[in-house]
Design an enzyme around this catalytic site. Structure first.
Site, mmCIF file in Angstrom:
data_model
loop_
_atom_site.group_PDB
_atom_site.id
_atom_site.type_symbol
_atom_site.label_atom_id
_atom_site.label_comp_id
_atom_site.label_asym_id
_atom_site.label_seq_id
_atom_site.Cartn_x
_atom_site.Cartn_y
_atom_site.Cartn_z
ATOM 1 N N CYS A 170 0.827 -1.214 0.000
ATOM 2 C CA CYS A 170 0.000 0.000 0.000
ATOM 3 C C CYS A 170 0.861 1.263 0.000
ATOM 4 O O CYS A 170 0.697 2.133 -0.839
ATOM 5 C CB CYS A 170 -0.932 0.027 1.207
ATOM 6 S SG CYS A 170 -2.229 -1.212 1.105
ATOM 7 N N HIS A 171 1.789 1.356 0.973
ATOM 8 C CA HIS A 171 2.574 2.580 1.059
ATOM 9 C C HIS A 171 4.060 2.320 1.209
ATOM 10 O O HIS A 171 4.822 3.174 1.649
ATOM 11 C CB HIS A 171 2.064 3.465 2.211
ATOM 12 C CG HIS A 171 0.599 3.718 2.130
ATOM 13 N ND1 HIS A 171 -0.314 3.006 2.893
ATOM 14 C CD2 HIS A 171 -0.136 4.552 1.355
ATOM 15 C CE1 HIS A 171 -1.531 3.404 2.588
ATOM 16 N NE2 HIS A 171 -1.461 4.341 1.655
ATOM 17 N N GLY A 172 4.475 1.089 0.887
ATOM 18 C CA GLY A 172 5.898 0.782 0.817
ATOM 19 C C GLY A 172 6.629 0.678 2.134
ATOM 20 O O GLY A 172 7.708 1.248 2.303
#
Lengths: 216, 285, 416
Positions: A180-182
């Site tokens: 999703c956001h690394g």
């Protein structure tokens, strides 16, 4: 009997007389006082104790009523709590014996996905080698596993950033990667890089036997 | 004066109607005797040992055909029930398999949170295996059966709170087969093939063969060495009590709370009455 | 009741608030200082008891809706889930189910009190009509609520009662399908009944507000039925009637909790513990006891009349038996309100009451033999009471002399 009747009659006549005189007063907030004023003219010496008895009665009735009301309110709130069928699944047992080294499974506990990973020796080695100073949320590998069962890693599969489910055996630290956001997690599920602030959460669990884990 | 007349007239009318009802009652079904249930009355609680025996009868005899889909294993060690220990329930559950889509092969050993697995996959399969008759589910069966009492009795029930018609009926039914040859019926009664005659079953032709007889279940002697008779009478009483518990597992707690609430309300009403009188004192009304 | 305005704001804040939203003034005038006849007996506490009943049903109902599933596959088990697993669920469910019965107990006492003391007469006709409307709405709500547990009695009650509408000429069948959302009672029926069962209590609450408003315009009737002449005839509602009503409520709660805790199922039918099966009808269908008198009237009509078939005729009588109550203020034209001063009415009221109880009994009896004939006689008498006896009585009866005022009657009673 007759004396009583005469007494009642006089009382009634007096009441009728007082009635008309105090008719308007009855409407005010002071009506109760007014009534006792009416009595006072006849029974000065008993007035004090009867007032006390009356106040005590009112307070007792009010207090008992309040207790009753509280006793009614509690079950109305308590019914919102998790019910017996939900609580029965608050603690689960899981046999990890079937998981091969290097494999992981996802199980469900309290509605959450939970990773159970059988770590390889290399992964354990890798996790132990990381100096605490390199960690955003410093925790040793020992703190995240159970003694004598350090090959088993049990974690809630929910990224501590915004709750996505991370992908296993990926990312820059050979652990988990949240697409999703690394966020990158290492082989002990600790946050190494990315927006997540905390390590993957280890739920309360213990080994009931060598391979049987009780979670919750 | 007028009110008294109303009450007398009303009661007289009710009794009049009641006697009409009694006269109309058909005599074909024998009277169902009330049993001295430990859970009847306002202080009623279940007898743990009886529930354990009843559970044993259910498990060894009834459960091969009857489901109990709302009964969870965990219920067996919940308060007010048969009082099995957590370990006993866990071990018991592990003996059974339940369907679980997430498990390998779709089945896994049961855990206490699971419900009692049904002997048949669906109603149709159950019918096919039982000569077309569906063995009813046991979960709330004790409350789904009853005895319709004649006039004065049903009115008294409101004041005694007697709600044990279900277990009474189950007990009577299990004892209602004709001992020697269950397939025979009284003269003039046409018993269909594959049915059995039962004194208490509505219509008398029941699909269930006599399920239990003297000695069919072996009771373990109790801790104190006391033995319980292994008779049909005992089995039927025990299993009826067990079925009442599966239908109403919180009965004991409910009655205990009720008693406290009732006491409270009576006391509170007395206080309210005194307060009301004090407030109204001096007002002619 | 602005003439009784007794509220004076104590300070600037209260005055500021009162100028903008006089809710405190309203509460003081209507809930505390409202002049109430001082001779009201305990039958008058049933108004407050009914408000309590509605409150209990709404609170327990909202809670049950949090755990209930309105789907034919799950409804039965979800009610059992409430009884077995939800914290305190057995009691909350029992209070709701028993509460419906207790609601009707209070409702019938309240209605018969109004009938005996002539509370429907001028100037209280609108008050009475709103009351009958509440009665109708409560019956509809109770009926739909009874369907929700989805037992045999639930499903078959829905089946049988919705079928009533099929007798309406021309529109009957389309209307039936519209009500059920299908050709028989099924999931759409259960869903809409759940939705309406949740909605209607709030409609009832709104009509109750109007009912109380309509009560506060002329003020209470009273056991002697003469109008309030002066403030000597009345006492302020608070503390006199707040206390008396609260005492009445607590007394009423005693049988209420008796049933809820010790015999929660005794007022229901065992068959409702069997899940609904559209293929098998229970051997003996009976509605809940509070519908029995009207159910007996519905069943009693088993004959055709001219071009009207027995089904439609039964429905007409069934509907008329409730709707006739709306016209009561104009059927009984006697100027005397209270039955206490009507020597003949008194007895006919008693016969009507016994007849109504008999109808209740007959509604539960099997439709055979003597019961059929008795049901017809009782049904006929029910209508004769309204359509013949009351109008005729108003003309021929000589009422007893009325006291000149409530105060006089109160003193007279004390002497007797």
């Amino acid at each position: 009997m007759t004396v009583q009747k005469v007494g009642q009659l006089t009382d009634r006549l007096r009441a009728a007389a007082v009635d008309s005189a105090r008719a308007d007063d009855l409407w005010g907030a002071g009506s109760v006082k007014c009534r006792s004023t009416g009595i006072r003219t006849l029974a000065t010496h008993t007035e004090h104790s009867s007032t006390n008895r009356r106040d005590f009665l009112y307070i007792a009735t009010g207090a008992v009523g309040a207790v009753g009301a509280a006793a009614v309110v509690w079950p109305l709130i308590n019914q919102l709590n998790p019910d017996a069928s939900t609580l029965a699944l608050a603690t689960i047992e899981f046999d990890v014996g079937a998981i091969e080294e290097g494999q992981s499974v996802t199980i469900t506990w309290r509605g959450l996905p939970v990773f159970v990973r059988h770590r390889t020796a290399a992964e354990i080695e890798e996790a132990k080698a990381v100096p605490l100073a390199d960690l955003k949320d410093p925790e040793t590998d020992e703190q995240r596993t159970k003694p004598d069962h350090e090959q088993w890693l049990v974690m809630i599969a929910s990224c501590t950033h915004l709750g996505c489910v991370p992908v296993g055996e990926s990312g820059d630290f050979d652990g988990w990667f949240c697409p999703c956001h690394g966020s990158h997690y290492d082989t002990a599920g600790r946050i190494r890089r990315g927006p997540a602030p905390k390590n993957l959460v280890v739920p309360p669990y213990n080994f009931v036997s060598d391979t049987l884990v009780q979670i919750g | 004066m007028f009110k008294t007349k109303i009450i007398i007239a009303t009661v007289a009318a009710l009794i009049g109607l009641g006697s009409v009802a009694q006269a109309q009652d058909h005599g074909s079904t024998p009277h169902i005797e009330r049993q001295p249930w430990s859970f009847a009355g306002i202080f009623g609680t279940y007898d743990e040992h009886q529930l354990q025996r009843g559970f044993q009868v259910f498990r060894e005899v009834c459960a091969s055909c009857h489901s109990a889909r709302l009964l969870a294993f965990r219920n067996l060690n919940e308060e007010g029930g048969p009082g099995f220990s957590e370990e006993q329930v866990k071990a018991l559950a592990a003996e059974y398999e339940v369907a679980d889509a997430t498990a390998v092969d779709g089945v896994r050993p049961a855990v206490p949170a699971d419900r009692w697995p049904s002997p048949f996959a669906n109603d149709q399969e159950a019918r096919d295996a039982n000569g077309g008759a569906l063995p009813p589910d046991f979960s709330v069966l004790a409350k789904a059966r009853g005895v319709s009492d004649p006039f004065p009795t049903w009115a008294f029930n409101y004041f005694t709170g007697y709600q044990e018609g279900g277990p009474d009926y189950i007990h009577a039914l299990l004892n209602g087969y004709h001992e020697e040859v269950p397939e025979t019926a009284p003269e003039g009664f046409e018993l269909p093939d594959g049915k059995y005659y039962n004194d208490y079953f509505p219509g008398h032709a029941i699909g269930m063969a006599p399920p239990i007889a003297d000695g069919s279940v072996t009771y373990e002697p109790g801790e104190d060495g006391q033995t319980v008779p292994e008779t049909l009478e005992q089995y039927s009483t025990d299993v009826a009590a067990f079925m009442m518990w599966t239908a109403e597992p919180h009965l004991a707690g409910r009655k205990q709370t009720g008693f406290v609430v009732l006491l409270f309300l009576v006391g509170f009403a007395a206080l309210m009455w005194a307060t009301k009188r004090k407030i109204w004192a001096g007002i002619e009304h | 009741m602005s003439e009784h305005s007794t509220y004076t704001p104590n300070n600037a804040v209260e005055k500021w608030f009162d100028d903008r939203l006089p809710v405190v003034r309203f509460a003081k005038e209507h809930l505390m200082d409202f002049p109430t006849p001082k001779n009201l007996n305990y039958f008058w506490t049933f108004g407050a008891i009914l408000v309590m009943c509605l409150g209990i049903q709404i609170v327990t109902g909202i809670i049950l809706a949090m755990h209930y599933t309105p789907n034919v596959a799950m409804a039965f088990d979800s009610v059992e889930h409430i009884r077995r697993d939800v914290n305190g669920g057995r009691m909350i469910q029992a209070f709701h189910a028993v509460g419906a019965s207790m609601f009707f107990v209070a409702l019938y006492i309240h209605i018969f009190r109004g009938m005996y003391y002539g509370s429907y007469k001028a100037p209280r006709e609108i008050l009475w009509i709103l009351g009958v409307l509440i009665f109708l709405l409560t019956m509809a709500t109770a009926f739909m609520g009874y369907v929700l547990p989805w037992g045999q009695m639930s499903g078959w009650a829905a089946q049988v009662i919705t079928n009533i509408f099929s007798y309406i000429p021309i529109v009957g069948t389309p209307l039936l399908e519209l009500l059920r959302g299908g050709f028989t009672v099924g999931n759409p029926t259960l869903n809409r009944f759940f939705s309406l069962h949740y909605l209607l209590p709030f409609v009832i609450a709104a009509v109750v507000a109007l009912h109380i408003w309509a009560l506060h315009v002329p003020g209470n009737n009273n056991p002697v039925g003469v109008d309030v002449k002066s403030s000597r005839d009345t006492v302020p509602f608070h503390p006199y009637y707040t206390m008396k009503d609260l005492f009445g409520m607590v007394l009423f709660l005693i049988p209420f909790v008796w049933f809820a805790f010790f015999a929660p199922d005794i007022l229901g039918h065992p068959d409702n513990y069997v899940m609904y099966n559209s293929q098998v009808t229970p051997s003996h269908i009976v509605p809940e006891w509070y519908f029995l008198p009207f159910y007996a009237i519905l069943r009693a009509i088993d004959f055709n009349f001219l071009f009207i078939n027995s089904g439609l005729l039964g429905v007409i009588f069934f509907g008329a038996s409730i709707l006739i109550l709306f016209f009561l203020p104009w059927l009984d034209t006697s100027k005397v309100r209270s039955g206490n001063f009507r020597p003949m009415f008194k007895w006919f009221f008693l016969i009507f009451l016994v007849n109504f109880i008999a109808l209740t009994y007959l509604g539960a009896a099997p439709a055979e033999g003597i019961y059929v004939i008795l049901a017809k006689i009782c049904t006929a008498y029910y209508f004769i009471h309204f359509l013949v006896i009351l109008p005729v009585l108003s003309r021929i009866e000589t009422p007893a002399p009325l006291p000149t005022s409530i105060s006089e009657s109160v003193l007279g009673k004390a002497h007797a």
